[in-house]
Design a protein around this motif. Structure first.
Motif, PDB file in Angstrom:
ATOM      1  N   GLN A 112       5.413   4.082 -11.196  1.00  0.00           N
ATOM      2  CA  GLN A 112       5.333   3.682 -12.603  1.00  0.00           C
ATOM      3  C   GLN A 112       6.657   3.175 -13.154  1.00  0.00           C
ATOM      4  OE1 GLN A 112       3.064   5.893 -15.449  1.00  0.00           O
ATOM      5  NE2 GLN A 112       1.834   6.935 -13.894  1.00  0.00           N
ATOM      6  N   ILE A 113       7.786   3.650 -12.607  1.00  0.00           N
ATOM      7  CA  ILE A 113       9.086   3.136 -13.073  1.00  0.00           C
ATOM      8  C   ILE A 113       9.712   2.193 -12.048  1.00  0.00           C
ATOM      9  CG2 ILE A 113       9.628   5.032 -14.634  1.00  0.00           C
ATOM     10  CD1 ILE A 113      11.265   6.314 -12.482  1.00  0.00           C
ATOM     11  N   GLU A 114       8.909   1.809 -11.043  1.00  0.00           N
ATOM     12  CA  GLU A 114       9.309   0.825 -10.031  1.00  0.00           C
ATOM     13  C   GLU A 114      10.553   1.264  -9.262  1.00  0.00           C
ATOM     14  OE1 GLU A 114       9.585  -2.937 -12.046  1.00  0.00           O
ATOM     15  OE2 GLU A 114       7.406  -3.148 -12.175  1.00  0.00           O
ATOM     16  N   TRP A 115      10.539   2.525  -8.866  1.00  0.00           N
ATOM     17  CA  TRP A 115      11.558   3.074  -7.971  1.00  0.00           C
ATOM     18  C   TRP A 115      10.935   3.266  -6.597  1.00  0.00           C
ATOM     19  CZ3 TRP A 115      14.438   7.813 -10.512  1.00  0.00           C
ATOM     20  CH2 TRP A 115      15.191   7.383 -11.619  1.00  0.00           C
ATOM     21  N   SER A 116      11.789   3.395  -5.590  1.00  0.00           N
ATOM     22  CA  SER A 116      11.293   3.868  -4.309  1.00  0.00           C
ATOM     23  C   SER A 116      11.067   5.376  -4.441  1.00  0.00           C
ATOM     24  CB  SER A 116      12.295   3.590  -3.195  1.00  0.00           C
ATOM     25  OG  SER A 116      13.487   4.352  -3.389  1.00  0.00           O
ATOM     26  N   GLN A 117      10.112   5.895  -3.691  1.00  0.00           N
ATOM     27  CA  GLN A 117       9.862   7.335  -3.757  1.00  0.00           C
ATOM     28  C   GLN A 117      11.069   8.115  -3.268  1.00  0.00           C
ATOM     29  OE1 GLN A 117       6.159   8.575  -2.010  1.00  0.00           O
ATOM     30  NE2 GLN A 117       6.629  10.747  -2.185  1.00  0.00           N
ATOM     31  N   SER A 118      11.799   7.548  -2.292  1.00  0.00           N
ATOM     32  CA  SER A 118      12.971   8.250  -1.754  1.00  0.00           C
ATOM     33  C   SER A 118      14.043   8.429  -2.829  1.00  0.00           C
ATOM     34  CB  SER A 118      13.539   7.487  -0.557  1.00  0.00           C
ATOM     35  OG  SER A 118      13.993   6.198  -0.939  1.00  0.00           O
ATOM     36  N   LYS A 119      14.159   7.462  -3.754  1.00  0.00           N
ATOM     37  CA  LYS A 119      15.148   7.601  -4.826  1.00  0.00           C
ATOM     38  C   LYS A 119      14.796   8.773  -5.731  1.00  0.00           C
ATOM     39  CE  LYS A 119      17.282   5.261  -8.767  1.00  0.00           C
ATOM     40  NZ  LYS A 119      17.447   3.982  -9.513  1.00  0.00           N
ATOM     41  N   LEU A 120      13.519   8.892  -6.072  1.00  0.00           N
ATOM     42  CA  LEU A 120      13.106   9.996  -6.931  1.00  0.00           C
ATOM     43  C   LEU A 120      13.288  11.327  -6.216  1.00  0.00           C
ATOM     44  CD1 LEU A 120      11.882  10.854  -9.636  1.00  0.00           C
ATOM     45  CD2 LEU A 120       9.624  10.684  -8.586  1.00  0.00           C
ATOM     46  N   ILE A 121      13.009  11.347  -4.925  1.00  0.00           N
ATOM     47  CA  ILE A 121      13.195  12.575  -4.152  1.00  0.00           C
ATOM     48  C   ILE A 121      14.656  12.995  -4.167  1.00  0.00           C
ATOM     49  CG2 ILE A 121      13.165  13.542  -1.818  1.00  0.00           C
ATOM     50  CD1 ILE A 121      10.587  11.918  -1.343  1.00  0.00           C
ATOM     51  N   ARG A 122      15.574  12.039  -4.008  1.00  0.00           N
ATOM     52  CA  ARG A 122      17.008  12.373  -4.023  1.00  0.00           C
ATOM     53  C   ARG A 122      17.435  12.912  -5.383  1.00  0.00           C
ATOM     54  NH1 ARG A 122      17.284   7.547  -1.045  1.00  0.00           N
ATOM     55  NH2 ARG A 122      18.012   6.373  -2.861  1.00  0.00           N
ATOM     56  N   VAL A 123      16.860  12.353  -6.451  1.00  0.00           N
ATOM     57  CA  VAL A 123      17.163  12.858  -7.794  1.00  0.00           C
ATOM     58  C   VAL A 123      16.654  14.288  -7.940  1.00  0.00           C
ATOM     59  CG1 VAL A 123      16.583  12.614 -10.242  1.00  0.00           C
ATOM     60  CG2 VAL A 123      17.246  10.602  -8.924  1.00  0.00           C
ATOM     61  N   GLU A 124      15.435  14.546  -7.470  1.00  0.00           N
ATOM     62  CA  GLU A 124      14.829  15.866  -7.653  1.00  0.00           C
ATOM     63  C   GLU A 124      15.390  16.918  -6.698  1.00  0.00           C
ATOM     64  OE1 GLU A 124      10.608  16.029  -7.860  1.00  0.00           O
ATOM     65  OE2 GLU A 124      10.472  14.690  -9.583  1.00  0.00           O
ATOM     66  N   THR A 125      16.093  16.504  -5.673  1.00  0.00           N
ATOM     67  CA  THR A 125      16.767  17.469  -4.806  1.00  0.00           C
ATOM     68  C   THR A 125      18.231  17.641  -5.188  1.00  0.00           C
ATOM     69  OG1 THR A 125      17.202  15.734  -3.164  1.00  0.00           O
ATOM     70  CG2 THR A 125      15.242  17.096  -2.837  1.00  0.00           C
TER      71      THR A 125
END
Length: 286
Positions: free
Chosen positions: A35-48
Motif C-alpha cells: 500500500q505504501i509501495e515499499w518492498s516487504q524486506s524494507k518494512l521487515i527491517r524497520v519492524e526488526t
C-alpha cells in the motif's frame, strides 16, 4: 555522566510501535508494504529495528495506520530523528559479529538481565586485566585483543556506571569464582571488583556453591533479558551466539526454569559476597 540515548533504543521504540500499529490496522507486512509501495524486506527491517527510519517514511506509515494524535506523532518523529547514526558499539565493528551487535542492541534496551556462568567471571563483570588474561590463550592479534577488552569495559561502564542500567542478577558457579585467571594478583583484583560491584548494589551477585550438588544446568552460559513492553529474550553464549524470544517460547521457558532452579540452589547475596571475600583473603594468605 549518563550516556546519551543510543540510536538502537530509538529504533527499538519505533519497531514496537509500528508493528503494533500495523497489527491494530489489520494489515500483514506484505499488505502494508504494497500500500505504501515499499518492498516487504524494507518494512521487515524497520519492524526488526535493524535500520533507522526517516521522518518521511514514518509519516507514510502513520498515515497508513491512521495514527494522527499530535502528541503521539511528535513522540515517534523524535524517535525517528534519534534513530539515525551509529550505535555505541559501532566503533568496535572489527570485533563485533552481526549476531552480537544485534544482542547488544537488545541488552541496551533491557530493564532486567539474568545470567549464569559456570566457568569464568562473565564479561559484564571482568576487570581489564582479567579480560586480557582470559583472551591470551586464543592467540588473538594484540590490537584485536585490546579492542575486545575496550568493548567489554565500555559495555560494563554503560551497564553499571549510571542510573539507567538494568536490574542485573548474575549467578556465578563457585568454580568461576575460584578459577585463577592470570595468577594471584589478577585473580585477587577481579574478586575485589566483584565485591565492589555487589557491595554498591550495582549487580546482584549470587554464587552457586560446590555443595549444591547436581542441578539442572546447561553446557554453557546464557543470558535472559527482560523488557516491560516486549517478549523476554534468551541469548545462548557460544562461538556464534544465538537469540530466541517469542518465536520459541518453549526453549525460553526452559531456560527461565533453569535459572530459577539455579537461583533456588545459590547462596544469598550476603553469603555470596562473604564467600568471594574468603576466597580473596585465602589468596593473600598463600
Amino acid at each position: 555522566m549518563t550516556p546519551p540515548v543510543d540510536p538502537s533504543l530509538n529504533r527499538r521504540k519505533l519497531r514496537l510501535a509500528l508493528r503494533k500499529a500495523r497489527e491494530d490496522a489489520g494489515l500483514s507486512q506484505r499488505e502494508a508494504a504494497e500500500q505504501i509501495e515499499w518492498s516487504q524486506s524494507k518494512l521487515i527491517r524497520v519492524e526488526t529495528g535493524t535500520v533507522s527510519v526517516s521522518v518521511t517514511d514514518l509519516r507514510a506509515l502513520l498515515g497508513l495506520y491512521r495514527i494522527d494524535d499530535p502528541d503521539r506523532v511528535h513522540e515517534l518523529e523524535e524517535a525517528a530523528r534519534g534513530s539515525k547514526g551509529p550505535s555505541w558499539w559501532s566503533k568496535y565493528h572489527e570485533v563485533v559479529t552481526p549476531q552480537y551487535a544485534q544482542y547488544l542492541g537488545y541488552e541496551s534496551a533491557a530493564t532486567s538481565l539474568s545470567t549464569y556462568h559456570p566457568i569464568v567471571v562473565p564479561g559484564h563483570l571482568q576487570t581489564a586485566d582479567y579480560a586480557r588474561e582470559l583472551l591470551a590463550p586464543r592467540g588473538l592479534d594484540p590490537d584485536r585483543a585490546r579492542r575486545v577488552v575496550d568493548l567489554r569495559m565500555e559495555r560494563q561502564q554503560r551497564m553499571f556506571g549510571g542510573p539507567e542500567g538494568p536490574v542485573a542478577t548474575l549467578v556465578l558457579d563457585e568454580a568461576a569464582v575460584r578459577r585463577e585467571i592470570g595468577g594471584k594478583t589478577v585473580h585477587a583484583a577481579q574478586l575485589e571488583h566483584l565485591l565492589d560491584l555487589g557491595g554498591r548494589g550495582r549487580a546482584r551477585l549470587r554464587v552457586l556453591p560446590f555443595t549444591a550438588g547436581a542441578h539442572y544446568s546447561t553446557l554453557g552460559s546464557f543470558v535472559l533479558l527482560g523488557f516491560p513492553d516486549d517478549d523476554d529474550l534468551l541469548y545462548l553464549e557460544h562461538a556464534a551466539g544465538s537469540m530466541t524470544g517469542g518465536e520459541d517460547m518453549e526453549l525460553l521457558a526452559r531456560y527461565q526454569e533453569c535459572f530459577q532452579t539455579i537461583m533456588d540452589l545459590a547462596l544469598g547475596e550476603t553469603e555470596s559476597l562473604d564467600l568471594i571475600d574468603r576466597i580473596r583473603q585465602d589468596l593473600g594468605a598463600r
